[in-house]
Design a protein around this motif. Structure first.
Motif, PDB file in Angstrom:
ATOM      1  N   LEU A  44     -12.630   3.430  -5.045  1.00 57.60           N
ATOM      2  CA  LEU A  44     -11.710   2.365  -4.662  1.00 57.60           C
ATOM      3  C   LEU A  44     -10.685   2.857  -3.651  1.00 57.60           C
ATOM      4  O   LEU A  44     -10.260   2.101  -2.763  1.00 57.60           O
ATOM      5  CB  LEU A  44     -11.014   1.811  -5.906  1.00 57.60           C
ATOM      6  CG  LEU A  44     -11.943   1.078  -6.885  1.00 57.60           C
ATOM      7  CD1 LEU A  44     -11.197   0.718  -8.161  1.00 57.60           C
ATOM      8  CD2 LEU A  44     -12.512  -0.177  -6.245  1.00 57.60           C
ATOM      9  N   ASP A  45     -10.265   4.103  -3.777  1.00 60.67           N
ATOM     10  CA  ASP A  45      -9.308   4.670  -2.828  1.00 60.67           C
ATOM     11  C   ASP A  45      -9.865   4.654  -1.414  1.00 60.67           C
ATOM     12  O   ASP A  45      -9.157   4.339  -0.447  1.00 60.67           O
ATOM     13  CB  ASP A  45      -8.963   6.094  -3.261  1.00 60.67           C
ATOM     14  CG  ASP A  45      -8.018   6.785  -2.289  1.00 60.67           C
ATOM     15  OD1 ASP A  45      -7.119   6.112  -1.767  1.00 60.67           O
ATOM     16  OD2 ASP A  45      -8.185   7.989  -2.064  1.00 60.67           O
ATOM     17  N   LEU A  46     -11.153   4.955  -1.268  1.00 59.35           N
ATOM     18  CA  LEU A  46     -11.749   5.108   0.054  1.00 59.35           C
ATOM     19  C   LEU A  46     -12.327   3.817   0.622  1.00 59.35           C
ATOM     20  O   LEU A  46     -12.455   3.691   1.844  1.00 59.35           O
ATOM     21  CB  LEU A  46     -12.845   6.176   0.011  1.00 59.35           C
ATOM     22  CG  LEU A  46     -12.377   7.598  -0.317  1.00 59.35           C
ATOM     23  CD1 LEU A  46     -13.567   8.523  -0.476  1.00 59.35           C
ATOM     24  CD2 LEU A  46     -11.430   8.117   0.750  1.00 59.35           C
ATOM     25  N   THR A  47     -12.706   2.865  -0.225  1.00 59.08           N
ATOM     26  CA  THR A  47     -13.425   1.689   0.275  1.00 59.08           C
ATOM     27  C   THR A  47     -12.630   0.395   0.226  1.00 59.08           C
ATOM     28  O   THR A  47     -12.970  -0.557   0.924  1.00 59.08           O
ATOM     29  CB  THR A  47     -14.726   1.473  -0.535  1.00 59.08           C
ATOM     30  OG1 THR A  47     -14.399   1.269  -1.926  1.00 59.08           O
ATOM     31  CG2 THR A  47     -15.640   2.679  -0.415  1.00 59.08           C
ATOM     32  N   GLY A  68      -0.277  -3.164  -4.985  1.00 61.84           N
ATOM     33  CA  GLY A  68      -0.927  -1.916  -5.386  1.00 61.84           C
ATOM     34  C   GLY A  68      -0.034  -1.056  -6.255  1.00 61.84           C
ATOM     35  O   GLY A  68      -0.490  -0.430  -7.217  1.00 61.84           O
ATOM     36  N   SER A  69       1.261  -1.018  -5.953  1.00 60.41           N
ATOM     37  CA  SER A  69       2.205  -0.236  -6.753  1.00 60.41           C
ATOM     38  C   SER A  69       2.293  -0.770  -8.173  1.00 60.41           C
ATOM     39  O   SER A  69       2.366  -0.006  -9.140  1.00 60.41           O
ATOM     40  CB  SER A  69       3.596  -0.262  -6.095  1.00 60.41           C
ATOM     41  OG  SER A  69       3.541   0.232  -4.779  1.00 60.41           O
ATOM     42  N   GLY A  94      -4.927   0.139  -7.307  1.00 61.86           N
ATOM     43  CA  GLY A  94      -3.573   0.420  -6.830  1.00 61.86           C
ATOM     44  C   GLY A  94      -3.553   1.480  -5.757  1.00 61.86           C
ATOM     45  O   GLY A  94      -2.884   1.327  -4.721  1.00 61.86           O
ATOM     46  N   ILE A  95      -4.293   2.568  -5.967  1.00 63.50           N
ATOM     47  CA  ILE A  95      -4.340   3.649  -4.975  1.00 63.50           C
ATOM     48  C   ILE A  95      -4.940   3.153  -3.664  1.00 63.50           C
ATOM     49  O   ILE A  95      -4.436   3.428  -2.580  1.00 63.50           O
ATOM     50  CB  ILE A  95      -5.156   4.838  -5.530  1.00 63.50           C
ATOM     51  CG1 ILE A  95      -4.447   5.460  -6.735  1.00 63.50           C
ATOM     52  CG2 ILE A  95      -5.377   5.893  -4.457  1.00 63.50           C
ATOM     53  CD1 ILE A  95      -5.298   6.451  -7.494  1.00 63.50           C
TER      54      ILE A  95
END
Length: 400
Positions: A44-47, A68-69, A94-95
């Motif tokens: 999820l962080d990358l895509t 996201g926070s 979130g990330i």
């Protein structure tokens, strides 16, 4: 930087949580099943950024970061599926919602030495993970207990995210300047010609599209770009194996427990340096020219984990692997930009380039965990990760 740093604390220190889950909290689950928690975060962080791009283009950057926070700090796990949903999916969303907006802001604020700037900001996440990994080890193994340890870290992240959100601002651009817009709107007067005549000529010119405006943009996919996509996928299969398992490996091999507690912290210190120095060199010598040798050295170092059953070996491995893995991550997108034509959609190419890395990160550590198994047959997981990285080297997967 505060937002990016706080969002990456948990992910960069996941190896500590992996050990605690395997040995205590989720001991009834397999090593591979627990690895899915961290790998979903990586995916999820990358895509996620590719789907959030249109919202950022419409001016909703701050809304995305605040959302996201909020998702990042909502976390109350008791069972495996709750940990997977809250930490894996919830915190992963979130990330991912924080990573792209902060990266976009970096590219907007810096015109020169952009690669260095894009390395310094995520390096804050690695430095924060140094403190976080040490704190988590002491909290989990102290009298506070798992529940309150999580609450304490959530409050820390909440305060950092609050500061980060307050510090975010969009740089002023020429298109937002009403004076510049007025200047552009004024008609041109050339050789004493009237504005009416100039407008008529403009209309005639616009009615007949020029031949050079038709299909002159370069294709989105080309041979070099496809090569770097293949390389990114193979790299992602093994890149996060050491950071997820090095502490568990050290404890299983009988390395001093105090040192094993600090193994992920040492790796993250070196990782932060690896995100800054190679990027600085990339601005001077070229991102791709620095990225390729760092990638080759990093993939070769992964085999060295097989012999890190002593304190000296563990420290040397975490320092060198951490440094070159930081370079492999931070120089990836600048390398994509360096092989892209000036008039190509660089934002779209970068978004697509993160997808194969994210998919590989999703499946790489669980595959390594499945190969290790309940009997902790470490050489199988290490060889799988190292060979995957070795195949990603330019000249093996393809040439740029």
């Amino acid at each position: 930087m505060a937002s990016c740093c706080s969002s990456n604390l948990q992910m960069s220190a996941f190896g500590v949580m992996q050990v605690y889950y395997v040995q205590t909290f989720l001991s009834h689950s397999s090593v591979s099943a627990i690895s899915w928690i961290g790998s979903i975060q990586t995916l999820l962080d990358l895509t996620l950024g590719a789907f959030l791009g249109p919202f950022l283009d419409r001016g909703y950057l701050r809304h995305v970061v605040i959302g996201g926070s909020t998702l990042f700090v909502i976390w109350y796990p008791e069972k495996y599926y709750q940990v997977l949903l809250s930490q894996g999916i919830g915190m992963g969303l979130g990330i991912g919602s924080i990573f792209l907006p902060t990266s976009v802001l970096i590219s907007q604020h810096f015109k020169r030495r952009k690669a260095l700037a894009m390395g310094i900001v995520p390096a804050g996440g690695s430095l924060g993970a140094v403190v976080f990994s040490i704190a988590l080890n002491y909290l989990f193994n102290g009298s506070l207990g798992f529940g309150w340890s999580i609450r304490v870290t959530a409050f820390v992240c909440l305060s950092l995210l609050l500061v980060g959100n307050l510090l975010l601002f969009d740089p002023h651009s020429a298109r937002d300047d009403p004076t510049a817009q007025d200047v552009q709107a004024k008609p041109a007067y050339t050789n004493g010609a009237s504005s009416e005549g100039a407008n008529e000529k403009d209309l005639d010119a616009s009615a007949e599209p020029a031949e050079h405006d038709k299909d002159t943009s370069p294709p989105l996919l080309d041979s070099k770009y496809v090569c770097i996509l293949v390389q990114g996928f193979l790299t992602g299969l093994g890149l996060w194996f050491p950071s997820s398992y090095v502490q568990l490996f050290a404890e299983q091999k009988g390395v001093d427990q105090q040192l094993s507690f600090y193994s992920i912290a040492i790796l993250n210190v070196a990782n932060a340096l690896g995100r800054i120095l190679p990027n600085w060199l990339g601005d001077r010598w070229g991102a791709l020219e620095v990225y390729v040798p760092c990638l080759v050295l990093n993939s070769g170092l992964q085999f060295a984990l097989l012999g890190c059953s002593t304190s000296y070996g563990l420290v040397l491995f975490t320092i060198f692997y951490g440094f070159f893995s930081g370079a492999a991550v931070s120089l990836y997108l600048p390398a994509v930009a360096s092989i892209s034509a000036e008039d190509v959609s660089i934002g779209k190419r970068m978004g697509i380039a993160l997808f194969p890395v994210g998919i590989a990160g999703l499946i790489g550590t669980p595959i390594g965990g499945a190969l290790i198994g309940h009997g902790y047959v470490w050489w199988k997981g290490i060889v799988f990760a190292a060979v995957s990285r070795r195949l990603s080297e330019p000249g093996r997967s393809c040439r740029y």
